[in-house]
Write an enzyme that holds these catalytic residues in place. Structure first.
Site, PDB file in Angstrom:
ATOM      1  N   HIS A  88      71.520  10.709 -18.592  1.00  0.00           N
ATOM      2  CA  HIS A  88      71.125  11.797 -17.687  1.00  0.00           C
ATOM      3  C   HIS A  88      70.337  11.329 -16.466  1.00  0.00           C
ATOM      4  CE1 HIS A  88      70.202  15.856 -16.440  1.00  0.00           C
ATOM      5  NE2 HIS A  88      68.905  15.656 -16.559  1.00  0.00           N
ATOM      6  N   SER A 127      69.593  17.158 -11.618  1.00  0.00           N
ATOM      7  CA  SER A 127      69.459  18.096 -12.743  1.00  0.00           C
ATOM      8  C   SER A 127      69.066  19.487 -12.236  1.00  0.00           C
ATOM      9  CB  SER A 127      68.446  17.536 -13.749  1.00  0.00           C
ATOM     10  OG  SER A 127      68.471  18.244 -14.962  1.00  0.00           O
ATOM     11  N   ASP A 186      76.159  11.994 -20.359  1.00  0.00           N
ATOM     12  CA  ASP A 186      74.964  12.794 -20.084  1.00  0.00           C
ATOM     13  C   ASP A 186      74.706  13.747 -21.253  1.00  0.00           C
ATOM     14  OD1 ASP A 186      73.035  14.613 -19.140  1.00  0.00           O
ATOM     15  OD2 ASP A 186      73.729  14.391 -17.075  1.00  0.00           O
TER      16      ASP A 186
END
Length: 373
Positions: free
Chosen positions: A359, A234, A320
């Site tokens: 995610h 991320s 995601d």
């Protein structure tokens, strides 16, 4: 006498029973005082519920007006105070899970992990976890920091893990990934950037990158010729590409770069973020994206990959909800056509929606060991 009294009494009773005389205005004389007429009772089910209904709509209208005012005021507040937008990007003030002692990784089930602190700069201290491969689990019990540092020189590759925004190095999904990598025979070294967890300092993109560079050099000084891989997740993918670009420029690249749920750059990520309720607000870029740039936050993965020369692996789940899948695919297309990767392998591995990895749950994939090999 008795008859007279009886006649008088009878006359008084007749007078009382007789109707009162009327005056010229056809109204009763003042001598007759009638009680005021009581107000007519409201029809059942009419007046009180109607008042309640009007009161409810009035309060609802006031609430909606107040919310609209806040909604309109926030963009101006963010524009006037860019530090607010920086806080929203880093989310370092969100510490999840709460009430854990980062000095005791064993409380999170990491019995073969040591906690130490490094000092990248003056007045900056970062907390580090070092998890040894599962094969060294028994030997690690009761050992001190010196033993763990020496263990980096064993014949096992090392993964430097750079986590995303919010939370700490003790986040649940992060701990689970350390366990998976450890079971596959990797050392895992992770840390909290300055301003996160129990690390001391103020967060910034430059500072986060420098922290990562310091930890990488610390690893290389102890790991000898063992492979060192950099894994970013991320927001950590932005730190990872910043770091690897600097390493390639000084001709000390890592053995591979792994990007999990990456984006192209922070502006595109903010514009595409599903939780951005202002993306259709007039002047969205001016109100929200320009303050990010003003704060010195770019995390330009799309630019960095043009200067990276090492193997690249991108992992991204189609479902995601935080970093849209199309941004990871776009980054792969940029890297795959870059001349800096001519002699290196660039791979993109998607995870289908029905798997539900979203995610931060790619570590659950039974295919991950094969993919990493």
């Amino acid at each position: 006498m008795r008859k007279r009294n009886e006649s008088v009494t009878v006359e008084h009773e007749r007078a009382a029973a007789a109707p009162a005389p009327l005056d010229k205005g056809c109204s009763l004389r003042h001598s007759l005082r009638l009680p005021p007429a009581a107000p007519a009772a409201p029809a059942a089910g009419m007046k009180r519920p109607l008042g309640r209904r009007y009161g409810f709509w009035y309060r609802l209208r006031r609430l909606l007006i107040w919310l609209l005012g806040v909604y309109i005021a926030i963009p101006f507040l963010v524009k006037l105070c860019p530090a607010i937008q920086a806080k929203l990007v880093f989310l370092n003030f969100v510490r999840v899970p709460y009430f854990i002692d980062l000095k005791r990784p064993q409380d999170q089930g990491l019995n073969h992990t040591c906690n130490y602190y490094l000092q990248p700069e003056e007045d900056v201290t970062v907390g580090v976890w070092h998890t040894v491969p599962a094969a060294l689990w028994k030997n690690a019990h009761g050992k001190d920091q010196v033993w763990f540092e020496d263990a980096l020189g064993s014949s096992h590759p090392v993964v430097l893990y750079l986590h995303g925004n919010a939370g700490t190095r003790g986040g649940d999904h992060r701990v689970e990934l350390y366990k998976v990598l450890s079971s596959l025979g990797y050392h895992v070294v992770t840390f909290d950037y300055r301003g996160w967890g129990d690390s001391i300092g103020s967060p910034s993109e430059r500072g986060m990158t420098y922290d990562a560079l310091h930890v990488f050099d610390w690893i290389k000084a102890r790991s000898g010729d063992n492979p060192v891989y950099i894994w970013g997740h991320s927001l950590g993918t932005g730190v990872a590409t910043n770091l690897v670009r600097r390493l390639c420029e000084r001709e000390t690249p890592p053995d591979a770069l792994i990007l999990e749920s990456p984006f192209t750059n922070i502006r595109e990520e903010a514009r595409s973020h599903p939780f951005s309720i202002y993306r259709y607000f007039p002047g969205f870029d001016w109100f929200f994206l320009d303050p990010i740039t003003t704060s010195g936050i770019k995390f330009a993965n799309d630019e960095n990959v043009k200067y990276i020369s090492c193997s690249l692996l991108i992992l991204h789940a189609e479902d995601d909800p935080v970093v849209p899948f199309h941004l990871g695919k776009k980054l792969y297309n940029i890297a795959a056509t870059s001349r800096s990767f001519r002699d290196y392998k660039v791979q993109f591995v998607p995870f289908h929606t029905e798997l539900g990895y979203r995610h931060k749950y790619i570590y659950r994939s039974p295919e991950l060991p094969r993919i990493l090999r």
